[in-house]
Write a protein that holds these residues in place. Sequence first.
Motif, PDB file in Angstrom:
ATOM      1  N   THR A  83       0.835  -1.203   0.000  1.00 42.44           N
ATOM      2  CA  THR A  83       0.000   0.000   0.000  1.00 42.44           C
ATOM      3  C   THR A  83       0.870   1.254   0.000  1.00 42.44           C
ATOM      4  O   THR A  83       0.542   2.246  -0.653  1.00 42.44           O
ATOM      5  CB  THR A  83      -0.949  -0.007   1.210  1.00 42.44           C
ATOM      6  OG1 THR A  83      -1.674  -1.242   1.213  1.00 42.44           O
ATOM      7  CG2 THR A  83      -1.932   1.138   1.152  1.00 42.44           C
ATOM      8  N   ALA A  84       1.983   1.210   0.710  1.00 39.42           N
ATOM      9  CA  ALA A  84       2.902   2.351   0.708  1.00 39.42           C
ATOM     10  C   ALA A  84       3.443   2.602  -0.699  1.00 39.42           C
ATOM     11  O   ALA A  84       3.523   3.752  -1.143  1.00 39.42           O
ATOM     12  CB  ALA A  84       4.053   2.102   1.684  1.00 39.42           C
ATOM     13  N   CYS A  85       3.789   1.547  -1.407  1.00 35.93           N
ATOM     14  CA  CYS A  85       4.286   1.697  -2.778  1.00 35.93           C
ATOM     15  C   CYS A  85       3.223   2.312  -3.684  1.00 35.93           C
ATOM     16  O   CYS A  85       3.535   3.162  -4.522  1.00 35.93           O
ATOM     17  CB  CYS A  85       4.730   0.352  -3.337  1.00 35.93           C
ATOM     18  SG  CYS A  85       6.268  -0.256  -2.610  1.00 35.93           S
ATOM     19  N   ARG A 105      10.132   5.880 -13.773  1.00 35.64           N
ATOM     20  CA  ARG A 105      10.104   4.532 -14.348  1.00 35.64           C
ATOM     21  C   ARG A 105      10.045   3.477 -13.246  1.00 35.64           C
ATOM     22  O   ARG A 105       9.304   2.505 -13.340  1.00 35.64           O
ATOM     23  CB  ARG A 105      11.324   4.323 -15.243  1.00 35.64           C
ATOM     24  CG  ARG A 105      11.296   3.022 -16.031  1.00 35.64           C
ATOM     25  CD  ARG A 105      12.546   2.832 -16.883  1.00 35.64           C
ATOM     26  NE  ARG A 105      13.810   3.133 -16.218  1.00 35.64           N
ATOM     27  CZ  ARG A 105      14.389   2.382 -15.282  1.00 35.64           C
ATOM     28  NH1 ARG A 105      13.813   1.277 -14.870  1.00 35.64           N
ATOM     29  NH2 ARG A 105      15.549   2.735 -14.750  1.00 35.64           N
ATOM     30  N   ARG A 106      10.783   3.682 -12.184  1.00 33.19           N
ATOM     31  CA  ARG A 106      10.797   2.715 -11.076  1.00 33.19           C
ATOM     32  C   ARG A 106       9.476   2.695 -10.299  1.00 33.19           C
ATOM     33  O   ARG A 106       9.122   1.685  -9.702  1.00 33.19           O
ATOM     34  CB  ARG A 106      11.954   3.019 -10.137  1.00 33.19           C
ATOM     35  CG  ARG A 106      13.287   2.686 -10.745  1.00 33.19           C
ATOM     36  CD  ARG A 106      14.417   2.917  -9.762  1.00 33.19           C
ATOM     37  NE  ARG A 106      15.693   2.664 -10.408  1.00 33.19           N
ATOM     38  CZ  ARG A 106      16.701   3.529 -10.431  1.00 33.19           C
ATOM     39  NH1 ARG A 106      16.587   4.693  -9.834  1.00 33.19           N
ATOM     40  NH2 ARG A 106      17.817   3.225 -11.047  1.00 33.19           N
ATOM     41  N   LEU A 138      10.464  -4.965   1.802  1.00 29.42           N
ATOM     42  CA  LEU A 138      10.591  -3.687   2.490  1.00 29.42           C
ATOM     43  C   LEU A 138      11.666  -2.801   1.845  1.00 29.42           C
ATOM     44  O   LEU A 138      11.465  -1.599   1.699  1.00 29.42           O
ATOM     45  CB  LEU A 138      10.897  -3.898   3.972  1.00 29.42           C
ATOM     46  CG  LEU A 138      11.050  -2.642   4.824  1.00 29.42           C
ATOM     47  CD1 LEU A 138       9.776  -1.789   4.785  1.00 29.42           C
ATOM     48  CD2 LEU A 138      11.403  -3.019   6.265  1.00 29.42           C
ATOM     49  N   GLU A 139      12.777  -3.381   1.424  1.00 31.74           N
ATOM     50  CA  GLU A 139      13.855  -2.597   0.822  1.00 31.74           C
ATOM     51  C   GLU A 139      13.374  -1.896  -0.454  1.00 31.74           C
ATOM     52  O   GLU A 139      13.721  -0.744  -0.711  1.00 31.74           O
ATOM     53  CB  GLU A 139      15.065  -3.485   0.500  1.00 31.74           C
ATOM     54  CG  GLU A 139      15.708  -4.125   1.704  1.00 31.74           C
ATOM     55  CD  GLU A 139      14.928  -5.346   2.216  1.00 31.74           C
ATOM     56  OE1 GLU A 139      14.253  -6.040   1.420  1.00 31.74           O
ATOM     57  OE2 GLU A 139      14.985  -5.592   3.431  1.00 31.74           O
ATOM     58  N   MET A 140      12.587  -2.577  -1.252  1.00 30.03           N
ATOM     59  CA  MET A 140      12.057  -1.974  -2.477  1.00 30.03           C
ATOM     60  C   MET A 140      11.042  -0.881  -2.147  1.00 30.03           C
ATOM     61  O   MET A 140      10.964   0.124  -2.845  1.00 30.03           O
ATOM     62  CB  MET A 140      11.423  -3.036  -3.379  1.00 30.03           C
ATOM     63  CG  MET A 140      12.444  -3.887  -4.102  1.00 30.03           C
ATOM     64  SD  MET A 140      11.685  -5.135  -5.177  1.00 30.03           S
ATOM     65  CE  MET A 140      10.973  -4.096  -6.452  1.00 30.03           C
ATOM     66  N   ALA A 141      10.290  -1.088  -1.084  1.00 30.77           N
ATOM     67  CA  ALA A 141       9.333  -0.061  -0.673  1.00 30.77           C
ATOM     68  C   ALA A 141      10.060   1.189  -0.189  1.00 30.77           C
ATOM     69  O   ALA A 141       9.637   2.313  -0.486  1.00 30.77           O
ATOM     70  CB  ALA A 141       8.413  -0.604   0.418  1.00 30.77           C
ATOM     71  N   PHE A 156       9.806   4.956  -1.787  1.00 32.81           N
ATOM     72  CA  PHE A 156       9.597   6.186  -1.024  1.00 32.81           C
ATOM     73  C   PHE A 156      10.679   7.223  -1.364  1.00 32.81           C
ATOM     74  O   PHE A 156      10.381   8.404  -1.531  1.00 32.81           O
ATOM     75  CB  PHE A 156       9.567   5.892   0.479  1.00 32.81           C
ATOM     76  CG  PHE A 156       9.193   7.079   1.305  1.00 32.81           C
ATOM     77  CD1 PHE A 156       7.876   7.527   1.346  1.00 32.81           C
ATOM     78  CD2 PHE A 156      10.148   7.763   2.036  1.00 32.81           C
ATOM     79  CE1 PHE A 156       7.521   8.639   2.098  1.00 32.81           C
ATOM     80  CE2 PHE A 156       9.805   8.868   2.794  1.00 32.81           C
ATOM     81  CZ  PHE A 156       8.487   9.309   2.823  1.00 32.81           C
ATOM     82  N   GLU A 157      11.918   6.773  -1.495  1.00 31.99           N
ATOM     83  CA  GLU A 157      13.004   7.690  -1.869  1.00 31.99           C
ATOM     84  C   GLU A 157      12.767   8.266  -3.266  1.00 31.99           C
ATOM     85  O   GLU A 157      12.987   9.460  -3.501  1.00 31.99           O
ATOM     86  CB  GLU A 157      14.348   6.965  -1.812  1.00 31.99           C
ATOM     87  CG  GLU A 157      14.794   6.637  -0.405  1.00 31.99           C
ATOM     88  CD  GLU A 157      16.017   5.729  -0.366  1.00 31.99           C
ATOM     89  OE1 GLU A 157      16.714   5.598  -1.408  1.00 31.99           O
ATOM     90  OE2 GLU A 157      16.276   5.143   0.697  1.00 31.99           O
ATOM     91  N   ASN A 158      12.312   7.430  -4.190  1.00 31.53           N
ATOM     92  CA  ASN A 158      12.029   7.906  -5.549  1.00 31.53           C
ATOM     93  C   ASN A 158      10.885   8.908  -5.547  1.00 31.53           C
ATOM     94  O   ASN A 158      10.966   9.942  -6.218  1.00 31.53           O
ATOM     95  CB  ASN A 158      11.729   6.734  -6.477  1.00 31.53           C
ATOM     96  CG  ASN A 158      12.969   5.943  -6.826  1.00 31.53           C
ATOM     97  OD1 ASN A 158      14.046   6.495  -6.982  1.00 31.53           O
ATOM     98  ND2 ASN A 158      12.828   4.634  -6.936  1.00 31.53           N
ATOM     99  N   ALA A 159       9.845   8.626  -4.804  1.00 35.37           N
ATOM    100  CA  ALA A 159       8.720   9.564  -4.707  1.00 35.37           C
ATOM    101  C   ALA A 159       9.186  10.877  -4.081  1.00 35.37           C
ATOM    102  O   ALA A 159       8.773  11.960  -4.509  1.00 35.37           O
ATOM    103  CB  ALA A 159       7.581   8.959  -3.900  1.00 35.37           C
TER     104      ALA A 159
END
Length: 127
Positions: free
Chosen positions: A33-35, A85-86, A103-106, A110-113
Motif C-alpha cells: 500500500t505504501a508503494c 520509471r521505477r 521492504l527494501e524496495m518499498a 519512497f526515496e524515488n517519490a
Amino acid sequence: MSAITKEWIFKAEGDYRSADALLHQIEIPEVDTACFHCQQCAEKYVKAFLTEHGIDFPRYHDLVRLLELCLTVDASFENIRDQLRRLENYGVIIRYPGLTVPLEMAQEAFENASRVRKFIKKKLRTK
C-alpha cells in the motif's frame, strides 16, 4: 499558482504522508500500500505541473508517458525519468495478488517519490 494545481498538490501530499506513515510509523509496515501511495504521489505531482502549464493529459497512470508531456515544457524533467520509471508499476499491478514488494524496495519507492516531489515542488515555485 492555479487553484486546481494546488488541489493536485494537496492530494499528492496526502499520498506522500500516507506512504511515510505506512512505512515508518507503524509496527508492521504495509509495503504494498505504501508503494501504491508513492506512485500516486509522483503521478499527482506530475499532473500538477502539467495542469499549471495548461497541458491536457489523458486519464492514465503511465508515468513515463506523462513525463514525455512534461518534457515539452522543461527538458530538465529528464532528470527524474529513472525515478518515475521505477514507480510506474506500483500504480496498478501492486494492488492485486501475485506480487509482494520487499521492504527494501518499498523504501526505494519512497526515496524515488521523495525525489520526484522535491524536483516538481521546486519547479512549481519558480514558475
